[in-house]
Write a protein that holds these residues in place. Structure first.
Motif, PDB file in Angstrom:
ATOM      1  N   PRO A  84      -1.522   5.647  -5.118  1.00  0.00           N
ATOM      2  CA  PRO A  84      -0.260   5.263  -4.462  1.00  0.00           C
ATOM      3  C   PRO A  84      -0.284   5.569  -2.965  1.00  0.00           C
ATOM      4  O   PRO A  84      -0.691   6.665  -2.551  1.00  0.00           O
ATOM      5  N   GLY A  85       0.119   4.591  -2.164  1.00  0.00           N
ATOM      6  CA  GLY A  85       0.175   4.778  -0.721  1.00  0.00           C
ATOM      7  C   GLY A  85      -1.127   4.545   0.004  1.00  0.00           C
ATOM      8  O   GLY A  85      -1.169   4.636   1.238  1.00  0.00           O
ATOM      9  N   VAL A  86      -2.201   4.236  -0.720  1.00  0.00           N
ATOM     10  CA  VAL A  86      -3.515   4.017  -0.102  1.00  0.00           C
ATOM     11  C   VAL A  86      -3.914   2.552  -0.278  1.00  0.00           C
ATOM     12  O   VAL A  86      -3.895   2.024  -1.396  1.00  0.00           O
ATOM     13  N   TYR A  87      -4.278   1.913   0.845  1.00  0.00           N
ATOM     14  CA  TYR A  87      -4.604   0.488   0.839  1.00  0.00           C
ATOM     15  C   TYR A  87      -5.931   0.251   1.553  1.00  0.00           C
ATOM     16  O   TYR A  87      -6.303   0.985   2.470  1.00  0.00           O
ATOM     17  N   GLN A  88      -6.632  -0.814   1.131  1.00  0.00           N
ATOM     18  CA  GLN A  88      -7.912  -1.175   1.726  1.00  0.00           C
ATOM     19  C   GLN A  88      -7.726  -2.294   2.742  1.00  0.00           C
ATOM     20  O   GLN A  88      -7.103  -3.320   2.441  1.00  0.00           O
TER      21      GLN A  88
END
Length: 211
Positions: free
Chosen positions: A109-113
Protein backbone atom coordinates in the motif's frame (compact mmCIF):
# COMPACT_ATOMS: atom_id res chain seq x y z
CA UNK A 1 26.54 -14.98 -5.69
CA UNK A 2 23.68 -12.51 -6.21
CA UNK A 3 23.54 -10.35 -9.31
CA UNK A 4 25.84 -7.35 -8.95
CA UNK A 5 24.40 -4.11 -10.26
CA UNK A 6 26.57 -1.01 -10.50
CA UNK A 7 24.64 2.27 -10.34
CA UNK A 8 27.01 3.84 -12.89
CA UNK A 9 26.15 4.80 -16.46
CA UNK A 10 28.28 3.60 -19.34
CA UNK A 11 29.57 6.72 -21.08
CA UNK A 12 26.95 8.11 -23.49
CA UNK A 13 29.59 9.41 -25.89
CA UNK A 14 29.07 6.57 -28.33
CA UNK A 15 30.07 6.69 -31.99
CA UNK A 16 28.11 6.70 -35.23
CA UNK A 17 27.15 3.22 -36.29
CA UNK A 18 25.91 2.25 -32.83
CA UNK A 19 22.51 0.58 -32.89
CA UNK A 20 19.59 -0.15 -30.55
CA UNK A 21 16.89 -2.79 -31.01
CA UNK A 22 13.93 -4.07 -28.96
CA UNK A 23 11.93 -7.28 -28.95
CA UNK A 24 9.20 -9.11 -27.05
CA UNK A 25 9.32 -12.84 -26.20
CA UNK A 26 6.50 -14.45 -28.16
CA UNK A 27 5.53 -18.14 -28.18
CA UNK A 28 4.16 -18.83 -31.65
CA UNK A 29 2.53 -21.95 -33.07
CA UNK A 30 1.02 -22.81 -36.45
CA UNK A 31 -1.63 -25.33 -37.45
CA UNK A 32 -2.03 -27.30 -40.66
CA UNK A 33 -4.51 -24.74 -41.98
CA UNK A 34 -1.96 -21.93 -41.84
CA UNK A 35 -3.41 -20.24 -38.76
CA UNK A 36 -1.07 -18.57 -36.27
CA UNK A 37 -1.48 -18.87 -32.52
CA UNK A 38 0.72 -16.62 -30.43
CA UNK A 39 1.24 -15.95 -26.74
CA UNK A 40 3.03 -12.87 -25.40
CA UNK A 41 5.29 -14.33 -22.71
CA UNK A 42 6.26 -10.99 -21.18
CA UNK A 43 4.60 -7.59 -21.80
CA UNK A 44 7.93 -5.77 -21.32
CA UNK A 45 10.27 -4.99 -24.25
CA UNK A 46 13.86 -6.13 -24.04
CA UNK A 47 16.52 -3.82 -25.44
CA UNK A 48 19.75 -4.89 -27.13
CA UNK A 49 22.44 -2.55 -28.37
CA UNK A 50 25.72 -2.57 -30.20
CA UNK A 51 27.78 0.39 -29.01
CA UNK A 52 30.75 1.61 -30.98
CA UNK A 53 33.49 3.76 -29.48
CA UNK A 54 35.75 4.98 -32.29
CA UNK A 55 39.24 6.43 -31.95
CA UNK A 56 39.07 7.01 -28.23
CA UNK A 57 42.03 7.62 -25.98
CA UNK A 58 43.64 4.67 -24.31
CA UNK A 59 42.63 6.12 -20.92
CA UNK A 60 38.97 6.52 -21.96
CA UNK A 61 38.71 2.95 -23.22
CA UNK A 62 40.23 1.52 -20.07
CA UNK A 63 38.23 3.60 -17.60
CA UNK A 64 34.85 3.74 -19.35
CA UNK A 65 34.59 0.29 -20.92
CA UNK A 66 37.24 -2.14 -19.74
CA UNK A 67 37.02 -1.06 -16.09
CA UNK A 68 33.21 -1.35 -16.11
CA UNK A 69 33.48 -4.80 -17.70
CA UNK A 70 35.68 -6.02 -14.86
CA UNK A 71 33.71 -4.31 -12.08
CA UNK A 72 30.52 -5.99 -13.28
CA UNK A 73 32.20 -9.38 -13.59
CA UNK A 74 31.98 -9.46 -17.37
CA UNK A 75 28.58 -10.81 -18.42
CA UNK A 76 27.58 -11.38 -14.78
CA UNK A 77 26.56 -7.97 -13.43
CA UNK A 78 24.73 -4.93 -14.75
CA UNK A 79 24.92 -1.14 -15.08
CA UNK A 80 23.02 1.85 -16.49
CA UNK A 81 22.91 2.74 -20.19
CA UNK A 82 21.23 5.69 -21.90
CA UNK A 83 19.19 4.58 -24.91
CA UNK A 84 19.28 7.54 -27.30
CA UNK A 85 15.92 6.48 -28.76
CA UNK A 86 14.10 5.95 -25.44
CA UNK A 87 15.14 7.84 -22.30
CA UNK A 88 12.12 9.90 -21.25
CA UNK A 89 8.56 9.17 -20.14
CA UNK A 90 7.42 12.03 -22.38
CA UNK A 91 7.32 10.79 -25.98
CA UNK A 92 10.63 8.95 -25.57
CA UNK A 93 12.95 11.98 -25.70
CA UNK A 94 11.08 15.13 -24.61
CA UNK A 95 11.57 16.78 -21.18
CA UNK A 96 9.52 14.81 -18.64
CA UNK A 97 6.51 16.23 -16.78
CA UNK A 98 4.59 15.07 -13.73
CA UNK A 99 1.66 14.08 -15.94
CA UNK A 100 3.40 11.77 -18.42
CA UNK A 101 2.50 8.25 -17.26
CA UNK A 102 0.12 6.55 -14.86
CA UNK A 103 1.85 4.91 -11.92
CA UNK A 104 1.50 1.14 -11.52
CA UNK A 105 0.34 -0.22 -8.16
CA UNK A 106 2.48 -2.71 -6.26
CA UNK A 107 1.43 -5.19 -3.58
CA UNK A 108 2.55 -2.73 -0.88
CA UNK A 109 0.00 0.00 0.00
CA UNK A 110 1.24 3.46 -0.95
CA UNK A 111 4.09 2.15 -3.13
CA UNK A 112 3.93 2.53 -6.92
CA UNK A 113 6.24 1.68 -9.82
CA UNK A 114 7.20 4.31 -12.39
CA UNK A 115 6.04 2.86 -15.69
CA UNK A 116 6.26 3.77 -19.36
CA UNK A 117 3.00 2.50 -20.89
CA UNK A 118 2.67 1.68 -24.57
CA UNK A 119 -1.07 2.27 -24.67
CA UNK A 120 -3.58 2.75 -21.84
CA UNK A 121 -2.19 2.44 -18.27
CA UNK A 122 -3.85 -0.95 -17.66
CA UNK A 123 -2.40 -4.39 -16.99
CA UNK A 124 -3.29 -5.65 -20.47
CA UNK A 125 -1.00 -3.05 -22.10
CA UNK A 126 2.64 -3.54 -22.92
CA UNK A 127 4.93 -1.43 -20.78
CA UNK A 128 8.44 -0.69 -19.59
CA UNK A 129 8.97 -0.69 -15.84
CA UNK A 130 11.23 2.27 -15.11
CA UNK A 131 13.62 0.82 -12.54
CA UNK A 132 16.53 3.20 -13.07
CA UNK A 133 15.21 6.79 -13.11
CA UNK A 134 17.87 9.46 -13.45
CA UNK A 135 18.28 11.02 -9.98
CA UNK A 136 16.76 14.47 -9.65
CA UNK A 137 14.44 14.16 -12.67
CA UNK A 138 11.37 12.46 -11.18
CA UNK A 139 8.16 14.52 -11.07
CA UNK A 140 4.89 13.33 -9.50
CA UNK A 141 1.26 14.47 -9.65
CA UNK A 142 -2.01 13.49 -7.99
CA UNK A 143 -5.36 14.24 -9.60
CA UNK A 144 -3.72 16.59 -12.09
CA UNK A 145 -1.77 18.64 -9.53
CA UNK A 146 2.00 18.34 -9.27
CA UNK A 147 3.21 17.31 -5.83
CA UNK A 148 6.30 18.80 -4.24
CA UNK A 149 6.00 16.87 -0.97
CA UNK A 150 4.25 13.73 0.26
CA UNK A 151 6.31 11.27 -1.75
CA UNK A 152 9.81 9.82 -2.05
CA UNK A 153 11.47 7.88 -4.85
CA UNK A 154 14.09 5.14 -4.81
CA UNK A 155 16.30 5.87 -7.83
CA UNK A 156 17.68 2.31 -7.78
CA UNK A 157 14.26 0.65 -8.18
CA UNK A 158 11.93 3.30 -9.60
CA UNK A 159 9.51 2.81 -6.69
CA UNK A 160 7.61 5.85 -5.40
CA UNK A 161 6.28 5.81 -1.84
CA UNK A 162 3.41 8.12 -0.85
CA UNK A 163 2.76 9.36 2.69
CA UNK A 164 -0.12 9.43 3.39
CA UNK A 165 -1.34 6.50 1.29
CA UNK A 166 -3.44 7.75 -1.66
CA UNK A 167 -7.16 7.08 -1.85
CA UNK A 168 -8.38 4.29 -4.11
CA UNK A 169 -9.79 6.72 -6.68
CA UNK A 170 -6.78 9.08 -6.77
CA UNK A 171 -5.17 9.43 -10.20
CA UNK A 172 -1.39 9.21 -9.79
CA UNK A 173 1.05 10.09 -12.56
CA UNK A 174 4.77 10.64 -12.88
CA UNK A 175 7.54 11.40 -15.33
CA UNK A 176 11.32 11.28 -15.46
CA UNK A 177 14.41 10.67 -17.50
CA UNK A 178 15.66 7.11 -17.12
CA UNK A 179 18.45 4.70 -17.95
CA UNK A 180 18.10 1.12 -19.16
CA UNK A 181 19.61 -1.53 -16.85
CA UNK A 182 21.89 -3.61 -19.05
CA UNK A 183 24.78 -6.05 -18.96
CA UNK A 184 27.47 -7.20 -21.35
CA UNK A 185 25.94 -9.86 -23.59
CA UNK A 186 29.33 -11.16 -24.72
CA UNK A 187 32.86 -11.13 -23.41
CA UNK A 188 35.04 -8.12 -24.17
CA UNK A 189 36.93 -8.52 -27.44
CA UNK A 190 37.81 -6.68 -30.63
CA UNK A 191 39.73 -3.77 -29.13
CA UNK A 192 41.60 -2.26 -32.09
CA UNK A 193 44.62 0.02 -31.86
CA UNK A 194 43.94 2.78 -34.41
CA UNK A 195 46.71 5.27 -33.64
CA UNK A 196 49.21 6.18 -30.97
CA UNK A 197 47.34 5.91 -27.66
CA UNK A 198 44.03 5.59 -29.60
CA UNK A 199 41.67 2.62 -29.55
CA UNK A 200 38.33 1.59 -31.06
CA UNK A 201 36.01 -0.90 -29.44
CA UNK A 202 32.48 -2.25 -29.89
CA UNK A 203 30.40 -3.91 -27.17
CA UNK A 204 27.17 -5.93 -27.21
CA UNK A 205 24.71 -5.22 -24.39
CA UNK A 206 21.35 -6.69 -23.37
CA UNK A 207 18.68 -5.34 -21.02
CA UNK A 208 18.09 -6.72 -17.55
CA UNK A 209 14.35 -6.85 -16.92
CA UNK A 210 14.82 -7.56 -13.21
CA UNK A 211 18.07 -5.88 -12.14
Amino acid sequence: MALQFIEDRLSVEIGYGSSFSESYPVDRHYDAGGNTYAHLIDPRPKCRCELIFQNRSFKFTLLQVKDLFHRSGGTFGGFRVKNYLDYSTNEYVKPPTAFDQGLRKTATPGVYQITRWFGLPVETSTRRLIKKPVPGTVKVAKNGVELVTGWTVDNTTGLITFDPVPAVDDVLTAGCYYDIPMQFETDLSGIDVTDVDMLSISVSLIELLNP
